[in-house]
Design a protein around this motif. Structure first.
Motif, PDB file in Angstrom:
ATOM      1  N   LEU A 148      22.132  74.481  25.046  1.00 37.23           N
ATOM      2  CA  LEU A 148      23.273  74.529  24.130  1.00 37.23           C
ATOM      3  C   LEU A 148      23.926  73.155  24.016  1.00 37.23           C
ATOM      4  O   LEU A 148      24.362  72.748  22.932  1.00 37.23           O
ATOM      5  N   TYR A 149      23.990  72.442  25.129  1.00 33.58           N
ATOM      6  CA  TYR A 149      24.548  71.084  25.125  1.00 33.58           C
ATOM      7  C   TYR A 149      23.737  70.175  24.212  1.00 33.58           C
ATOM      8  O   TYR A 149      24.293  69.435  23.391  1.00 33.58           O
ATOM      9  N   ALA A 150      22.413  70.227  24.340  1.00 31.75           N
ATOM     10  CA  ALA A 150      21.555  69.385  23.515  1.00 31.75           C
ATOM     11  C   ALA A 150      21.732  69.705  22.032  1.00 31.75           C
ATOM     12  O   ALA A 150      21.819  68.798  21.199  1.00 31.75           O
ATOM     13  N   CYS A 151      21.804  70.983  21.709  1.00 32.51           N
ATOM     14  CA  CYS A 151      21.984  71.372  20.301  1.00 32.51           C
ATOM     15  C   CYS A 151      23.306  70.847  19.762  1.00 32.51           C
ATOM     16  O   CYS A 151      23.376  70.360  18.617  1.00 32.51           O
ATOM     17  N   ARG A 152      24.360  70.919  20.561  1.00 30.33           N
ATOM     18  CA  ARG A 152      25.660  70.385  20.120  1.00 30.33           C
ATOM     19  C   ARG A 152      25.592  68.879  19.915  1.00 30.33           C
ATOM     20  O   ARG A 152      26.160  68.342  18.955  1.00 30.33           O
ATOM     21  N   GLU A 153      24.908  68.179  20.806  1.00 30.59           N
ATOM     22  CA  GLU A 153      24.794  66.728  20.690  1.00 30.59           C
ATOM     23  C   GLU A 153      24.112  66.321  19.389  1.00 30.59           C
ATOM     24  O   GLU A 153      24.442  65.297  18.792  1.00 30.59           O
ATOM     25  N   PHE A 154      23.173  67.120  18.944  1.00 30.90           N
ATOM     26  CA  PHE A 154      22.442  66.817  17.713  1.00 30.90           C
ATOM     27  C   PHE A 154      23.039  67.507  16.490  1.00 30.90           C
ATOM     28  O   PHE A 154      22.565  67.289  15.371  1.00 30.90           O
ATOM     29  N   GLY A 155      24.054  68.342  16.712  1.00 34.64           N
ATOM     30  CA  GLY A 155      24.649  69.057  15.600  1.00 34.64           C
ATOM     31  C   GLY A 155      23.707  70.065  14.974  1.00 34.64           C
ATOM     32  O   GLY A 155      23.720  70.284  13.758  1.00 34.64           O
ATOM     33  N   VAL A 156      22.896  70.697  15.808  1.00 33.22           N
ATOM     34  CA  VAL A 156      21.870  71.637  15.347  1.00 33.22           C
ATOM     35  C   VAL A 156      22.171  73.032  15.895  1.00 33.22           C
ATOM     36  O   VAL A 156      22.503  73.188  17.069  1.00 33.22           O
ATOM     37  N   ALA A 157      22.054  74.039  15.044  1.00 31.47           N
ATOM     38  CA  ALA A 157      22.193  75.416  15.515  1.00 31.47           C
ATOM     39  C   ALA A 157      21.019  75.742  16.425  1.00 31.47           C
ATOM     40  O   ALA A 157      19.881  75.328  16.149  1.00 31.47           O
ATOM     41  N   PRO A 158      21.237  76.467  17.533  1.00 32.63           N
ATOM     42  CA  PRO A 158      20.144  76.758  18.464  1.00 32.63           C
ATOM     43  C   PRO A 158      18.928  77.385  17.803  1.00 32.63           C
ATOM     44  O   PRO A 158      17.786  77.080  18.176  1.00 32.63           O
ATOM     45  N   GLU A 159      19.139  78.232  16.794  1.00 31.74           N
ATOM     46  CA  GLU A 159      17.992  78.871  16.150  1.00 31.74           C
ATOM     47  C   GLU A 159      17.139  77.893  15.343  1.00 31.74           C
ATOM     48  O   GLU A 159      16.028  78.222  14.920  1.00 31.74           O
ATOM     49  N   ASN A 160      17.650  76.681  15.148  1.00 33.10           N
ATOM     50  CA  ASN A 160      16.889  75.639  14.451  1.00 33.10           C
ATOM     51  C   ASN A 160      16.271  74.631  15.418  1.00 33.10           C
ATOM     52  O   ASN A 160      15.797  73.571  14.994  1.00 33.10           O
ATOM     53  N   ALA A 161      16.297  74.962  16.704  1.00 31.68           N
ATOM     54  CA  ALA A 161      15.669  74.111  17.725  1.00 31.68           C
ATOM     55  C   ALA A 161      14.482  74.847  18.325  1.00 31.68           C
ATOM     56  O   ALA A 161      14.517  76.067  18.535  1.00 31.68           O
ATOM     57  N   ILE A 162      13.411  74.115  18.599  1.00 32.42           N
ATOM     58  CA  ILE A 162      12.237  74.690  19.250  1.00 32.42           C
ATOM     59  C   ILE A 162      12.064  74.028  20.604  1.00 32.42           C
ATOM     60  O   ILE A 162      12.190  72.805  20.729  1.00 32.42           O
ATOM     61  N   VAL A 163      11.816  74.838  21.626  1.00 31.59           N
ATOM     62  CA  VAL A 163      11.742  74.369  23.010  1.00 31.59           C
ATOM     63  C   VAL A 163      10.335  74.582  23.544  1.00 31.59           C
ATOM     64  O   VAL A 163       9.728  75.640  23.330  1.00 31.59           O
ATOM     65  N   LEU A 164       9.801  73.582  24.267  1.00 31.98           N
ATOM     66  CA  LEU A 164       8.520  73.721  24.958  1.00 31.98           C
ATOM     67  C   LEU A 164       8.792  73.765  26.452  1.00 31.98           C
ATOM     68  O   LEU A 164       9.312  72.801  27.021  1.00 31.98           O
ATOM     69  N   GLU A 165       8.456  74.882  27.076  1.00 27.24           N
ATOM     70  CA  GLU A 165       8.776  75.130  28.481  1.00 27.24           C
ATOM     71  C   GLU A 165       7.579  75.708  29.226  1.00 27.24           C
ATOM     72  O   GLU A 165       6.796  76.468  28.658  1.00 27.24           O
TER      73      GLU A 165
END
Length: 226
Positions: A148-165
């Motif tokens: 959530l912190y990373a998404c806020r830093e980039f101004g991106v909604a979490p549903e518009n971020a893709i994570v590789l884990e």
């Protein structure tokens, strides 16, 4: 739903460090008379901090460690992880991705820099490298906070971020944050059932090679989450 940000875990995704950490922890626990294999550590605890692993083993088995235990393990880890290898294909994979990217990790910043510089990845991500225990709420995965912190830093909604884990705890954290999640089983710590466990934790798909990730990113841009 167009993607706007790619978030990578580090250990076991960019660098093949999970099995190294598990080997060190197994050795150090054995010195205390507690036998647990590197494979079991990787399978059960990948993605968790050593402090949390010690807490869990204390609750489960009554394990008590010396006051300097974590510091001793970290010292040995610094020595061995300074020589860690990159996951195969990582540079080519990054060359094929155009979206903004960052790292969200449970490792500390000094350790991330140590490993990433060794494999020539530090300058491909900095300054967008977020150690969970040093940013925001300072809560590590499986809490969703670092994502959530990373998404806020980039101004991106979490549903518009893709994570590789690569870990169950990391996948669960990313899914809880509301991000799209891809599981990865290409590190040396992978095990039988690894892909299934990542899917059960919330990964929408699982890949074994980093070379497959760019195509997945492209597909996810047009793939509505069920």
């Amino acid at each position: 739903m167009a993607l706007s940000l790619i978030i990578f875990d580090c250990d076991g995704v960019l660098v093949d460090s999970e099995i190294v950490a598990s080997e060190i922890e197994s050795e150090k626990f054995a010195e205390l008379g507690y036998e647990i294999s590197p494979e079991e550590i990787s399978q059960r605890f990948a993605g968790l901090t050593l402090v949390r692993i010690v807490e869990i083993l204390g609750e489960e088995a009554g394990l008590r460690v010396p006051e300097n235990f974590v510091a001793d393990v970290e010292k040995e880890s610094d020595i061995r992880l300074a020589k860690v290898a990159a996951i195969a294909g990582v540079h080519d994979m990054l060359d094929r991705l155009d979206l903004p990217r960052c790292i969200c990790s449970n490792s500390m910043m000094f350790r991330l820099e140590l490993m990433l510089r060794h494999v020539d990845l530090w300058n491909r991500f900095r300054p967008y490298i977020y150690p969970s225990r040093e940013v925001g709420t300072k809560r590590g995965k499986p809490a969703p906070d670092v994502f959530l912190y990373a998404c806020r830093e980039f101004g991106v909604a979490p549903e518009n971020a893709i994570v590789l884990e690569d870990s169950v705890h990391g996948v669960a954290a990313a899914a809880a944050a509301g991000c799209r999640v891809v599981g990865f089983t290409g590190g040396r710590h992978t095990h039988v059932g690894h892909a299934d466990s990542l899917t059960d934790a919330g990964a929408e798909t699982v890949i074994h090679r980093l070379s497959d990730f760019p195509a997945v990113v492209e597909a996810f841009s047009d793939w509505e989450k069920a």
